[in-house]
Design a protein around this motif. Structure first.
Motif, PDB file in Angstrom:
ATOM      1  N   UNK A 101      -0.830   4.053  -1.139  1.00 52.82           N
ATOM      2  CA  UNK A 101      -2.178   3.639  -0.777  1.00 52.82           C
ATOM      3  C   UNK A 101      -2.202   3.200   0.685  1.00 52.82           C
ATOM      4  N   UNK A 102      -3.181   3.705   1.434  1.00 53.84           N
ATOM      5  CA  UNK A 102      -3.304   3.359   2.837  1.00 53.84           C
ATOM      6  C   UNK A 102      -3.855   1.937   2.972  1.00 53.84           C
ATOM      7  N   UNK A 103      -3.052   1.049   3.539  1.00 54.70           N
ATOM      8  CA  UNK A 103      -3.439  -0.362   3.659  1.00 54.70           C
ATOM      9  C   UNK A 103      -3.552  -0.711   5.136  1.00 54.70           C
ATOM     10  N   UNK A 104      -4.653  -0.314   5.739  1.00 50.92           N
ATOM     11  CA  UNK A 104      -4.825  -0.511   7.177  1.00 50.92           C
ATOM     12  C   UNK A 104      -4.926  -1.980   7.555  1.00 50.92           C
ATOM     13  N   UNK A 105      -5.249  -2.840   6.609  1.00 53.47           N
ATOM     14  CA  UNK A 105      -5.389  -4.263   6.911  1.00 53.47           C
ATOM     15  C   UNK A 105      -4.043  -4.937   7.146  1.00 53.47           C
ATOM     16  N   UNK A 106      -2.944  -4.318   6.724  1.00 54.18           N
ATOM     17  CA  UNK A 106      -1.624  -4.920   6.869  1.00 54.18           C
ATOM     18  C   UNK A 106      -1.056  -4.612   8.255  1.00 54.18           C
ATOM     19  N   UNK A 107      -0.696  -5.640   8.996  1.00 56.91           N
ATOM     20  CA  UNK A 107      -0.156  -5.467  10.345  1.00 56.91           C
ATOM     21  C   UNK A 107       1.307  -5.044  10.321  1.00 56.91           C
ATOM     22  N   UNK A 108       1.975  -5.248   9.186  1.00 59.16           N
ATOM     23  CA  UNK A 108       3.364  -4.808   9.036  1.00 59.16           C
ATOM     24  C   UNK A 108       3.649  -4.636   7.555  1.00 59.16           C
ATOM     25  N   UNK A 109       4.777  -3.995   7.256  1.00 56.05           N
ATOM     26  CA  UNK A 109       5.172  -3.808   5.858  1.00 56.05           C
ATOM     27  C   UNK A 109       5.517  -5.128   5.185  1.00 56.05           C
ATOM     28  N   UNK A 110       5.733  -6.164   5.984  1.00 53.92           N
ATOM     29  CA  UNK A 110       6.114  -7.462   5.424  1.00 53.92           C
ATOM     30  C   UNK A 110       4.912  -8.354   5.149  1.00 53.92           C
ATOM     31  N   UNK A 111       3.733  -7.920   5.570  1.00 54.30           N
ATOM     32  CA  UNK A 111       2.524  -8.703   5.324  1.00 54.30           C
ATOM     33  C   UNK A 111       2.182  -8.683   3.838  1.00 54.30           C
ATOM     34  N   UNK A 112       1.526  -9.726   3.375  1.00 54.48           N
ATOM     35  CA  UNK A 112       1.170  -9.830   1.953  1.00 54.48           C
ATOM     36  C   UNK A 112       0.083  -8.835   1.591  1.00 54.48           C
ATOM     37  N   UNK A 113       0.132  -8.355   0.359  1.00 48.18           N
ATOM     38  CA  UNK A 113      -0.915  -7.477  -0.145  1.00 48.18           C
ATOM     39  C   UNK A 113      -2.182  -8.278  -0.424  1.00 48.18           C
ATOM     40  N   UNK A 114      -3.294  -7.652  -0.226  1.00 41.06           N
ATOM     41  CA  UNK A 114      -4.595  -8.245  -0.533  1.00 41.06           C
ATOM     42  C   UNK A 114      -5.229  -7.387  -1.620  1.00 41.06           C
ATOM     43  N   UNK A 115      -5.296  -7.852  -2.864  1.00 39.79           N
ATOM     44  CA  UNK A 115      -5.782  -6.992  -3.957  1.00 39.79           C
ATOM     45  C   UNK A 115      -7.224  -6.538  -3.779  1.00 39.79           C
ATOM     46  N   UNK A 116      -8.058  -7.345  -3.131  1.00 45.19           N
ATOM     47  CA  UNK A 116      -9.439  -6.935  -2.916  1.00 45.19           C
ATOM     48  C   UNK A 116      -9.515  -5.803  -1.889  1.00 45.19           C
ATOM     49  N   UNK A 117      -8.716  -5.909  -0.823  1.00 45.09           N
ATOM     50  CA  UNK A 117      -8.664  -4.817   0.147  1.00 45.09           C
ATOM     51  C   UNK A 117      -8.061  -3.561  -0.481  1.00 45.09           C
ATOM     52  N   UNK A 118      -7.131  -3.753  -1.399  1.00 43.20           N
ATOM     53  CA  UNK A 118      -6.507  -2.602  -2.061  1.00 43.20           C
ATOM     54  C   UNK A 118      -7.504  -1.853  -2.949  1.00 43.20           C
ATOM     55  N   UNK A 119      -8.397  -2.582  -3.611  1.00 43.98           N
ATOM     56  CA  UNK A 119      -9.373  -1.863  -4.440  1.00 43.98           C
ATOM     57  C   UNK A 119     -10.407  -1.160  -3.562  1.00 43.98           C
TER      58      UNK A 119
END
Length: 207
Positions: A101-119
């Motif tokens: 899943x493309x997670x453009x909100x994450x500045x790095x692979x170590x940043x926390x996931x945001x489930x609302x942004x993921x949906x």
């Protein structure tokens, strides 16, 4: 297209190393929220309502990951119908090397996931998959949709509900000759730029 996209409940779970859900992201036609485990009852109410009205969930890699944890917590939700954008992405973008899943909100692979942004990203991916499948040669699209809908599982029922309003619900698989004439070989796709054939592995789908 927007009516189809708006008809689903998009759900993402965040799970800790012990397999416990600690955060939810949910988007539906009526609600958009992120919830902690302490607010799980709000999520449960939405999902029970979906089950009662034969609604459908949509998530990325949901069937093999999120559903496992969801039904461990609430076994009564096991029969919910699910559209999985990972499964659709493998078909719509078969030549892509990754289907994460493309997670453009994450500045790095170590940043926390945001489930609302993921949906939100999942909803966008569903739209992209449907648009790209619409550009596939008709025999190939017919083959894919038939493979996803001709069974009797809740997954087949979910995909029938997705493809029927698009006019993509096949009564039978395409003839082999039609597949060959369209420039598509079983297990392969013609590369749009070079015109050459490249092998495309489709996990879980056996042609």
């Amino acid at each position: 297209m927007s009516d189809i996209l708006d008809s689903y409940i998009y759900l993402d779970l965040e799970v800790d190393l012990k397999g416990q859900i600690f955060s939810y992201g949910l988007i539906s036609s009526a609600h958009t929220f992120q919830a902690s485990q302490e607010q799980a009852q709000d999520v449960y109410s939405q999902l029970i309502h979906a089950l009662q009205i034969q609604g459908t969930l949509c998530g990325h890699n949901f069937r093999r990951f999120d559903q496992v944890h969801l039904t461990r917590q609430w076994p009564e939700l096991e029969s919910l119908q699910i559209i999985d954008t990972l499964e659709l992405s493998l078909l719509a973008f078969a030549l892509e090397p990754s289907h994460r899943l493309q997670k453009d909100y994450k500045l790095s692979d170590y940043a926390s996931n945001d489930p609302l942004e993921d949906v939100r990203a999942t909803r966008l991916l569903l739209e992209q998959c449907l648009k790209n499948l619409g550009q596939h040669p008709a025999p190939l699209r017919q083959l894919y949709t038939w493979l996803l809908t001709h069974g009797e599982t809740t997954a087949d029922a979910a995909y029938r509900g997705l493809f029927e309003p698009l006019g993509w619900l096949p009564e039978a698989p395409p003839a082999f000759g039609d597949i060959v004439k369209s420039g598509v070989w079983l297990g392969s796709r013609r590369h749009p730029a070079s015109g050459s054939y490249r092998r495309c592995h489709q996990p879980g789908i056996h042609l």
